[in-house]
Motif scaffolding. Sequence first.
Motif, PDB file in Angstrom:
ATOM      1  N   LEU A 191       0.861  -1.378  -0.006  1.00 21.56           N
ATOM      2  CA  LEU A 191      -0.030  -0.167   0.003  1.00 21.56           C
ATOM      3  C   LEU A 191       0.969   1.312   0.046  1.00 21.56           C
ATOM      4  O   LEU A 191       0.659   2.287  -0.746  1.00 21.56           O
ATOM      5  CB  LEU A 191      -0.824  -0.054   1.256  1.00 21.56           C
ATOM      6  CG  LEU A 191      -1.716   1.210   1.390  1.00 21.56           C
ATOM      7  CD1 LEU A 191      -2.754   1.225   0.228  1.00 21.56           C
ATOM      8  CD2 LEU A 191      -2.543   1.168   2.537  1.00 21.56           C
ATOM      9  N   ALA A 205       1.200   3.649  -3.255  1.00 22.93           N
ATOM     10  CA  ALA A 205       0.813   5.096  -3.267  1.00 22.93           C
ATOM     11  C   ALA A 205       1.738   6.109  -3.906  1.00 22.93           C
ATOM     12  O   ALA A 205       1.688   6.877  -4.579  1.00 22.93           O
ATOM     13  CB  ALA A 205       0.320   5.661  -1.700  1.00 22.93           C
ATOM     14  N   ASN A 213      -6.032   5.802  -8.290  1.00 22.47           N
ATOM     15  CA  ASN A 213      -5.867   4.994  -7.084  1.00 22.47           C
ATOM     16  C   ASN A 213      -7.234   4.644  -6.506  1.00 22.47           C
ATOM     17  O   ASN A 213      -7.932   5.522  -6.343  1.00 22.47           O
ATOM     18  CB  ASN A 213      -4.901   5.789  -6.187  1.00 22.47           C
ATOM     19  CG  ASN A 213      -3.385   5.766  -6.650  1.00 22.47           C
ATOM     20  OD1 ASN A 213      -2.848   4.911  -7.223  1.00 22.47           O
ATOM     21  ND2 ASN A 213      -2.885   7.272  -6.636  1.00 22.47           N
ATOM     22  N   TYR A 233      -8.846   2.578  -3.735  1.00 23.63           N
ATOM     23  CA  TYR A 233      -8.552   2.106  -2.340  1.00 23.63           C
ATOM     24  C   TYR A 233      -9.687   1.056  -1.978  1.00 23.63           C
ATOM     25  O   TYR A 233     -10.985   1.668  -1.885  1.00 23.63           O
ATOM     26  CB  TYR A 233      -8.437   3.250  -1.268  1.00 23.63           C
ATOM     27  CG  TYR A 233      -7.298   3.821  -1.320  1.00 23.63           C
ATOM     28  CD1 TYR A 233      -6.211   3.581  -0.492  1.00 23.63           C
ATOM     29  CD2 TYR A 233      -6.977   4.741  -2.218  1.00 23.63           C
ATOM     30  CE1 TYR A 233      -4.884   4.232  -0.599  1.00 23.63           C
ATOM     31  CE2 TYR A 233      -5.916   5.557  -2.521  1.00 23.63           C
ATOM     32  CZ  TYR A 233      -4.871   5.182  -1.726  1.00 23.63           C
ATOM     33  OH  TYR A 233      -3.556   5.883  -1.575  1.00 23.63           O
ATOM     34  N   GLN A 253      -5.127  -0.228  -4.606  1.00 22.51           N
ATOM     35  CA  GLN A 253      -4.531  -0.150  -3.206  1.00 22.51           C
ATOM     36  C   GLN A 253      -5.383  -0.833  -2.306  1.00 22.51           C
ATOM     37  O   GLN A 253      -6.359  -0.146  -1.897  1.00 22.51           O
ATOM     38  CB  GLN A 253      -4.451   1.338  -3.066  1.00 22.51           C
ATOM     39  CG  GLN A 253      -3.751   2.149  -4.165  1.00 22.51           C
ATOM     40  CD  GLN A 253      -2.523   1.959  -4.267  1.00 22.51           C
ATOM     41  OE1 GLN A 253      -1.687   1.894  -3.493  1.00 22.51           O
ATOM     42  NE2 GLN A 253      -2.019   2.306  -5.542  1.00 22.51           N
ATOM     43  N   ASP A 254      -4.904  -1.890  -1.954  1.00 20.26           N
ATOM     44  CA  ASP A 254      -5.861  -2.849  -0.926  1.00 20.26           C
ATOM     45  C   ASP A 254      -5.522  -2.315   0.584  1.00 20.26           C
ATOM     46  O   ASP A 254      -4.597  -1.894   0.739  1.00 20.26           O
ATOM     47  CB  ASP A 254      -5.483  -4.265  -1.102  1.00 20.26           C
ATOM     48  CG  ASP A 254      -3.979  -4.685  -0.932  1.00 20.26           C
ATOM     49  OD1 ASP A 254      -3.149  -3.796  -0.950  1.00 20.26           O
ATOM     50  OD2 ASP A 254      -3.735  -5.933  -0.744  1.00 20.26           O
ATOM     51  N   LEU A 255      -6.656  -2.239   1.265  1.00 15.49           N
ATOM     52  CA  LEU A 255      -6.630  -1.606   2.730  1.00 15.49           C
ATOM     53  C   LEU A 255      -6.503  -2.738   3.491  1.00 15.49           C
ATOM     54  O   LEU A 255      -6.504  -4.079   3.240  1.00 15.49           O
ATOM     55  CB  LEU A 255      -7.940  -0.781   2.870  1.00 15.49           C
ATOM     56  CG  LEU A 255      -8.268   0.449   1.964  1.00 15.49           C
ATOM     57  CD1 LEU A 255      -9.724   0.728   2.053  1.00 15.49           C
ATOM     58  CD2 LEU A 255      -7.721   1.467   2.501  1.00 15.49           C
ATOM     59  N   GLN A 274      -9.513  -0.512   7.774  1.00 10.58           N
ATOM     60  CA  GLN A 274      -9.836   0.133   6.573  1.00 10.58           C
ATOM     61  C   GLN A 274     -10.289   1.600   6.531  1.00 10.58           C
ATOM     62  O   GLN A 274      -9.698   2.655   6.000  1.00 10.58           O
ATOM     63  CB  GLN A 274     -10.799  -0.442   5.805  1.00 10.58           C
ATOM     64  CG  GLN A 274     -10.438  -1.949   5.543  1.00 10.58           C
ATOM     65  CD  GLN A 274     -11.546  -2.704   5.076  1.00 10.58           C
ATOM     66  OE1 GLN A 274     -12.632  -2.213   4.663  1.00 10.58           O
ATOM     67  NE2 GLN A 274     -11.422  -4.081   5.013  1.00 10.58           N
ATOM     68  N   LEU A 317      -8.381   5.339   5.682  1.00 12.54           N
ATOM     69  CA  LEU A 317      -8.761   6.215   4.708  1.00 12.54           C
ATOM     70  C   LEU A 317      -9.039   7.541   5.267  1.00 12.54           C
ATOM     71  O   LEU A 317      -8.693   8.564   4.817  1.00 12.54           O
ATOM     72  CB  LEU A 317     -10.313   5.831   4.244  1.00 12.54           C
ATOM     73  CG  LEU A 317     -10.295   4.663   3.356  1.00 12.54           C
ATOM     74  CD1 LEU A 317     -11.813   3.886   3.256  1.00 12.54           C
ATOM     75  CD2 LEU A 317      -9.617   4.889   1.837  1.00 12.54           C
ATOM     76  N   ARG A 349      -5.706   9.424   5.503  1.00 10.20           N
ATOM     77  CA  ARG A 349      -5.093  10.078   4.453  1.00 10.20           C
ATOM     78  C   ARG A 349      -6.000  11.134   3.916  1.00 10.20           C
ATOM     79  O   ARG A 349      -5.557  12.303   3.239  1.00 10.20           O
ATOM     80  CB  ARG A 349      -5.320   8.890   3.287  1.00 10.20           C
ATOM     81  CG  ARG A 349      -4.198   7.900   3.374  1.00 10.20           C
ATOM     82  CD  ARG A 349      -4.292   6.716   2.347  1.00 10.20           C
ATOM     83  NE  ARG A 349      -3.261   5.946   2.369  1.00 10.20           N
ATOM     84  CZ  ARG A 349      -2.002   5.893   1.921  1.00 10.20           C
ATOM     85  NH1 ARG A 349      -1.800   7.168   1.380  1.00 10.20           N
ATOM     86  NH2 ARG A 349      -1.153   5.171   2.100  1.00 10.20           N
ATOM     87  N   MET A 373      -5.341  10.062  -3.836  1.00  8.13           N
ATOM     88  CA  MET A 373      -6.744   9.215  -3.568  1.00  8.13           C
ATOM     89  C   MET A 373      -7.851   9.643  -4.642  1.00  8.13           C
ATOM     90  O   MET A 373      -8.071  10.833  -4.690  1.00  8.13           O
ATOM     91  CB  MET A 373      -7.320   9.400  -2.051  1.00  8.13           C
ATOM     92  CG  MET A 373      -6.186   9.193  -1.078  1.00  8.13           C
ATOM     93  SD  MET A 373      -6.921   9.247   0.724  1.00  8.13           S
ATOM     94  CE  MET A 373      -7.455   7.689   0.550  1.00  8.13           C
ATOM     95  N   LEU A 429     -12.621   5.499  -3.758  1.00  5.21           N
ATOM     96  CA  LEU A 429     -12.826   4.981  -2.541  1.00  5.21           C
ATOM     97  C   LEU A 429     -13.782   3.911  -2.264  1.00  5.21           C
ATOM     98  O   LEU A 429     -15.237   4.098  -2.548  1.00  5.21           O
ATOM     99  CB  LEU A 429     -12.889   5.824  -1.431  1.00  5.21           C
ATOM    100  CG  LEU A 429     -11.982   7.175  -1.523  1.00  5.21           C
ATOM    101  CD1 LEU A 429     -12.505   8.313  -0.500  1.00  5.21           C
ATOM    102  CD2 LEU A 429     -10.461   7.083  -1.652  1.00  5.21           C
TER     103      LEU A 429
END
Length: 432
Positions: free
Chosen positions: A26, A30, A47, A49, A78-80, A87, A91, A94, A102, A105
Amino acid sequence: MIKRKGRGRSRSRRFRIASAAAGIALAGGALSACASASAGTGPVTLNFYLYPDNSGATVDAINNCDAQSHGAYTISYQDLPQASDGQRQQLVRRLAAHDPTMDILGLDVTWEPEFAQAGWIVPWTGADKAQAEAGTLAPALQTATWKGQLVAVPDNSNTQLLWYRSDLVPTPPTTWAQMIADAEQLAKEGKPHYIEIQGAQYEGATVWLNTMIASAGGSILNASASAPSLGAPAIKALTIMKELADSVAADPSMSVQMENQNRLAMEAGTAAFELNYPFVYPGMKLDNPTLFKSFKWAPYPEVTAGVPAKVTIGGIDLAVSAYSQHKALAFQAALCLRDQQNQIIGANVGGVPPTLTALYSNPALFADYPFHADILSALENASVRPQTPLYQVVSIDLSHLISPAKGISPAGTEQSMVSQINNALQSKGLVP
């Protein structure tokens, strides 16, 4: 997540297993995505997420959309973290920092009010909004709406059914009273009899409570989400939950069980009933082919006889970050990620129900979703968890009041809920 994955909110989806290097990937992803997105040549990098999806469904959808963009963008997955709380925290951190990398989402269906109220996501308008709403299940759209504005697009959904063993119970119960009575009779006969339900102190317990209260004709909060509602429907719901906990039908481990523990208990042959998400079906098929032959499903039990249950809806909505440097493309890509082709992949490969109504009459869904009609019926009649920016505090408070369920005192617990919710809505409660 349900898994979320909910999930229902089901955050315990069988196919979503994070890799050990998720955090490293991740962070590195990013940085590289930021560099590629700011480059002056080539496709824009968007990206995305989302929860860790090890099934391959998300990657398939991304590849489809990259191809359909004809070079306009590429989506970077972008795996949380695996856990829903992790998760959300990542988020929030950020977004609070106004991270410009980002773009899209993946939000759990309870986060939209919080994110929209903070100004972290942008509303859907015009043609994008019209396309997002077209043919989408109404309760799913409700989860994506805040203060009259569509702030996300429903990507996948989730709901619970009653799963049961037809070798033990040829005719499934239609009410909670019948189900508990059936389980008690099986216990007298020395047969597997447990009713598996999510009883641990976490979001799953809140989902159970919300389903029971809604099925009794009530709600946790009032229509404006400004005060608790509860009352007689909540007391009725709590009475049934307490009855199960005190009966022989309750799994001795109920107070620590989540969705996956429920699945494993059913596969081990100790239970007769299970209230859970559709991921249990392929799980049983793979792990216990013999028991799978008698593994059936039915609508969620009614609280009041003759009144269909209102099962809590789960799933993921896709939102566009307010800090994205490529919002127009992000809206376009989000719509692609949840189009019909990709929702079928999500259902058949990833195990998550679609949010597009038309897909439930599409034969492409039938092979792996023989219960599609019951899923659709549950989703069309679904209940939504309290929509408030303070949902996380409300949910934590409620789950601690009802778990372990043996400690429930219906009238007293309802009054404690009123007090705790009032504190939470006034920002006096526990902050997660």
